[in-house]
Design a protein around this motif. Structure first.
Motif, PDB file in Angstrom:
ATOM      1  N   SER A 279       0.822  -1.213   0.000  1.00 50.64           N
ATOM      2  CA  SER A 279       0.000   0.000   0.000  1.00 50.64           C
ATOM      3  C   SER A 279       0.853   1.257   0.000  1.00 50.64           C
ATOM      4  CB  SER A 279      -0.931   0.005   1.213  1.00 50.64           C
ATOM      5  OG  SER A 279      -0.195   0.002   2.420  1.00 50.64           O
ATOM      6  N   VAL A 280       0.346   2.294  -0.692  1.00 46.55           N
ATOM      7  CA  VAL A 280       0.940   3.628  -0.721  1.00 46.55           C
ATOM      8  C   VAL A 280      -0.156   4.582  -0.261  1.00 46.55           C
ATOM      9  CG1 VAL A 280       2.013   5.413  -2.137  1.00 46.55           C
ATOM     10  CG2 VAL A 280       2.485   2.990  -2.611  1.00 46.55           C
ATOM     11  N   THR A 281      -0.004   5.172   0.940  1.00 45.20           N
ATOM     12  CA  THR A 281      -1.088   5.901   1.581  1.00 45.20           C
ATOM     13  C   THR A 281      -0.610   7.255   2.099  1.00 45.20           C
ATOM     14  OG1 THR A 281      -1.974   3.779   2.352  1.00 45.20           O
ATOM     15  CG2 THR A 281      -2.874   5.777   3.359  1.00 45.20           C
ATOM     16  N   VAL A 282      -1.334   8.322   1.777  1.00 50.12           N
ATOM     17  CA  VAL A 282      -1.070   9.617   2.403  1.00 50.12           C
ATOM     18  C   VAL A 282      -1.639   9.534   3.819  1.00 50.12           C
ATOM     19  CG1 VAL A 282      -1.461  12.103   2.340  1.00 50.12           C
ATOM     20  CG2 VAL A 282      -1.154  10.844   0.209  1.00 50.12           C
ATOM     21  N   VAL A 283      -0.768   9.413   4.810  1.00 48.15           N
ATOM     22  CA  VAL A 283      -1.223   9.201   6.185  1.00 48.15           C
ATOM     23  C   VAL A 283      -1.388  10.512   6.938  1.00 48.15           C
ATOM     24  CG1 VAL A 283      -0.318   6.861   6.370  1.00 48.15           C
ATOM     25  CG2 VAL A 283       1.165   8.800   6.942  1.00 48.15           C
ATOM     26  N   LYS A 284      -0.777  11.595   6.434  1.00 41.77           N
ATOM     27  CA  LYS A 284      -0.911  12.888   7.117  1.00 41.77           C
ATOM     28  C   LYS A 284      -0.730  13.992   6.073  1.00 41.77           C
ATOM     29  CE  LYS A 284       0.341  14.923  11.601  1.00 41.77           C
ATOM     30  NZ  LYS A 284      -0.919  14.584  12.291  1.00 41.77           N
ATOM     31  N   PRO A 285      -1.803  14.506   5.522  1.00 43.02           N
ATOM     32  CA  PRO A 285      -1.689  15.562   4.509  1.00 43.02           C
ATOM     33  C   PRO A 285      -1.468  16.934   5.137  1.00 43.02           C
ATOM     34  CG  PRO A 285      -3.991  14.986   4.826  1.00 43.02           C
ATOM     35  CD  PRO A 285      -3.196  14.072   5.714  1.00 43.02           C
ATOM     36  N   LYS A 286      -0.662  17.755   4.466  1.00 45.23           N
ATOM     37  CA  LYS A 286      -0.500  19.171   4.821  1.00 45.23           C
ATOM     38  C   LYS A 286      -0.258  19.371   6.311  1.00 45.23           C
ATOM     39  CE  LYS A 286      -1.078  20.016   0.548  1.00 45.23           C
ATOM     40  NZ  LYS A 286      -0.825  18.617   0.173  1.00 45.23           N
ATOM     41  N   VAL A 287       0.955  19.020   6.753  1.00 46.59           N
ATOM     42  CA  VAL A 287       1.261  19.028   8.180  1.00 46.59           C
ATOM     43  C   VAL A 287       1.401  20.433   8.766  1.00 46.59           C
ATOM     44  CG1 VAL A 287       2.362  16.782   8.039  1.00 46.59           C
ATOM     45  CG2 VAL A 287       3.760  18.849   7.770  1.00 46.59           C
ATOM     46  N   GLY A 288       1.429  21.482   7.911  1.00 42.69           N
ATOM     47  CA  GLY A 288       1.498  22.845   8.411  1.00 42.69           C
ATOM     48  C   GLY A 288       2.867  23.475   8.315  1.00 42.69           C
ATOM     49  N   PHE A 289       3.874  22.706   7.909  1.00 41.96           N
ATOM     50  CA  PHE A 289       5.213  23.244   7.692  1.00 41.96           C
ATOM     51  C   PHE A 289       5.884  22.426   6.589  1.00 41.96           C
ATOM     52  CE2 PHE A 289       5.099  20.385  11.309  1.00 41.96           C
ATOM     53  CZ  PHE A 289       6.059  19.437  11.005  1.00 41.96           C
ATOM     54  N   LYS A 290       6.839  23.049   5.931  1.00 46.13           N
ATOM     55  CA  LYS A 290       7.505  22.440   4.786  1.00 46.13           C
ATOM     56  C   LYS A 290       8.743  21.697   5.265  1.00 46.13           C
ATOM     57  CE  LYS A 290       9.067  23.764   0.130  1.00 46.13           C
ATOM     58  NZ  LYS A 290       9.200  24.929  -0.776  1.00 46.13           N
ATOM     59  N   ILE A 291       8.774  20.388   5.068  1.00 46.90           N
ATOM     60  CA  ILE A 291       9.872  19.542   5.534  1.00 46.90           C
ATOM     61  C   ILE A 291      10.961  19.497   4.473  1.00 46.90           C
ATOM     62  CG2 ILE A 291      10.512  17.178   6.153  1.00 46.90           C
ATOM     63  CD1 ILE A 291       7.631  16.900   7.290  1.00 46.90           C
ATOM     64  N   VAL A 292      12.186  19.884   4.857  1.00 51.71           N
ATOM     65  CA  VAL A 292      13.304  19.902   3.911  1.00 51.71           C
ATOM     66  C   VAL A 292      14.352  18.851   4.229  1.00 51.71           C
ATOM     67  CG1 VAL A 292      12.978  22.339   3.359  1.00 51.71           C
ATOM     68  CG2 VAL A 292      14.519  21.698   5.230  1.00 51.71           C
ATOM     69  N   GLY A 293      14.195  18.156   5.349  1.00 49.90           N
ATOM     70  CA  GLY A 293      15.132  17.102   5.700  1.00 49.90           C
ATOM     71  C   GLY A 293      14.518  16.168   6.721  1.00 49.90           C
ATOM     72  N   ALA A 294      14.899  14.896   6.654  1.00 48.39           N
ATOM     73  CA  ALA A 294      14.430  13.906   7.619  1.00 48.39           C
ATOM     74  C   ALA A 294      15.569  12.952   7.919  1.00 48.39           C
ATOM     75  CB  ALA A 294      13.223  13.141   7.083  1.00 48.39           C
ATOM     76  N   GLY A 295      15.609  12.472   9.146  1.00 57.76           N
ATOM     77  CA  GLY A 295      16.627  11.508   9.524  1.00 57.76           C
ATOM     78  C   GLY A 295      16.088  10.581  10.591  1.00 57.76           C
ATOM     79  N   VAL A 296      16.541   9.333  10.538  1.00 61.09           N
ATOM     80  CA  VAL A 296      16.152   8.358  11.552  1.00 61.09           C
ATOM     81  C   VAL A 296      17.371   7.508  11.848  1.00 61.09           C
ATOM     82  CG1 VAL A 296      15.291   6.701   9.819  1.00 61.09           C
ATOM     83  CG2 VAL A 296      14.459   6.583  12.177  1.00 61.09           C
ATOM     84  N   SER A 297      17.626   7.263  13.121  1.00 60.25           N
ATOM     85  CA  SER A 297      18.812   6.504  13.468  1.00 60.25           C
ATOM     86  C   SER A 297      18.595   5.023  13.229  1.00 60.25           C
ATOM     87  CB  SER A 297      19.175   6.749  14.936  1.00 60.25           C
ATOM     88  OG  SER A 297      18.410   5.922  15.796  1.00 60.25           O
ATOM     89  N   THR A 298      19.687   4.285  13.247  1.00 61.17           N
ATOM     90  CA  THR A 298      19.594   2.833  13.067  1.00 61.17           C
ATOM     91  C   THR A 298      19.107   2.141  14.336  1.00 61.17           C
ATOM     92  OG1 THR A 298      21.962   2.615  13.565  1.00 61.17           O
ATOM     93  CG2 THR A 298      21.335   2.789  11.247  1.00 61.17           C
ATOM     94  N   CYS A 299      18.755   2.932  15.360  1.00 60.04           N
ATOM     95  CA  CYS A 299      18.085   2.395  16.556  1.00 60.04           C
ATOM     96  C   CYS A 299      16.594   2.159  16.308  1.00 60.04           C
ATOM     97  CB  CYS A 299      18.233   3.356  17.719  1.00 60.04           C
ATOM     98  SG  CYS A 299      19.918   3.514  18.360  1.00 60.04           S
TER      99      CYS A 299
END
Length: 306
Positions: A279-299
């Motif tokens: 599945s490909v699902t928009v789970v949260k549309p228009k969060v209110g701010f523009k995201i320019v970077g994301a990171g998640v640790s290997t934890c």
């Protein structure tokens, strides 16, 4: 086929603080189906030794907005929590990409090519001695992500994806030496991407295409192992990428539909790709701010409850 003779591309750079040590990068052999969980965990190391526990706050996804605000994102509840605004002395340059290591330090690339280390708990900033290439050279601008050096291991490597299409490199976080890995293959050769890695030693790219694609990447060669097209998903004017609990999360914003400063009903869309059911699902549309970077640790968990 290599591009511009980059098989031997290595940039010697100055030394800065860091804690990661490199192990041999993995290749595409003996890989399970694309995106499928394979039981990676942190209870024991590959040789049976006990691994250090990850702090709970290092397991969430972190995102950074166009306005320099850092947020945590908890996928099980889809809740964003504002941590605070970055106040790094960057001289006005802004973040364009981010990766987070196992200790909760965000490595933030800015639009002047510099990399800053930011504590995701205190927002303390530290400039690294990373010296970017010339603006017209490969790996001046890049996406980035950490991946463990082996399944279930605690050592990790920082990988970079060149925005000019040169493919994959890795950055030693102790010496800050950038070493070229290889060109992407097949239809994604010459394409740019954002990266995310996992605690089970895998690396994935979110590729700029129409529509966008997610691909598993060989950390040893840059070879594309397998791809998944995301129907209806386009990178737009800003995009970011992360993995959590067996699922992929992409953050996209288009001009005229979420660009600019935060406002009600605006900002980035959050789309989840779930390999377990396709599945490909928009789970949260228009969060209110523009995201320019994301990171998640290997934890972060490699498997979910679903």
């Amino acid at each position: 086929m290599q591009r511009l003779g980059l098989a031997l591309f290595v940039l010697p750079l100055l030394t800065a603080c860091g804690s990661s040590k490199s192990e041999p990068a993995g290749g595409p052999h003996d890989a399970p189906p694309f995106g499928a969980p394979d039981g990676g965990g942190f209870g024991t190391s590959p040789d049976g030794g006990k691994l250090a526990e990850c702090a709970e706050e290092t397991k969430d996804i972190f995102v950074i907005s166009e306005e320099n605000t850092l947020y945590s994102f908890h996928p099980p509840t889809l809740v964003f929590k504002a941590i605070g605004q970055l106040k790094c002395d960057t001289g006005g340059s802004r973040p364009t990409s981010m990766a987070v290591d196992r200790t909760g330090i965000a490595w933030v690339r800015h639009d002047d090519g510099t990399i800053w280390r930011v504590d995701t708990r205190t927002l303390a900033c530290e400039a690294t001695r990373f010296v970017p290439p010339l603006e017209t050279d490969p790996f001046y601008k890049f996406g980035m992500g950490f991946s463990t050096s082996s399944k279930g291991g605690s050592n990790e490597q920082l990988f970079l994806s060149d925005s000019l299409g040169a493919g994959l490199a890795k950055l030693d976080t102790d010496s800050l030496k950038l070493t070229y890995v290889g060109q992407y293959t097949g239809a994604l050769s010459g394409k740019r991407s954002e990266l995310t890695g996992t605690g089970d030693g895998k690396l994935y790219g979110f590729f700029v295409a129409a529509p966008a694609q997610i691909a598993e990447i060989s950390k040893g060669t840059g070879e594309i192992i397998e791809t998944k097209e995301l129907p209806g998903v386009y990178t737009g004017s800003a995009w970011a990428f992360s993995f959590y609990g067996g699922d992929f999360y992409v953050y996209t914003a288009s001009e005229g539909n979420g660009g600019g400063p935060p406002r009600a009903g605006g900002g980035s869309d959050v789309t989840r790709y779930r390999p377990s059911d396709g599945s490909v699902t928009v789970v949260k549309p228009k969060v209110g701010f523009k995201i320019v970077g994301a990171g998640v640790s290997t934890c972060a968990p490699t498997e979910g409850p679903h």
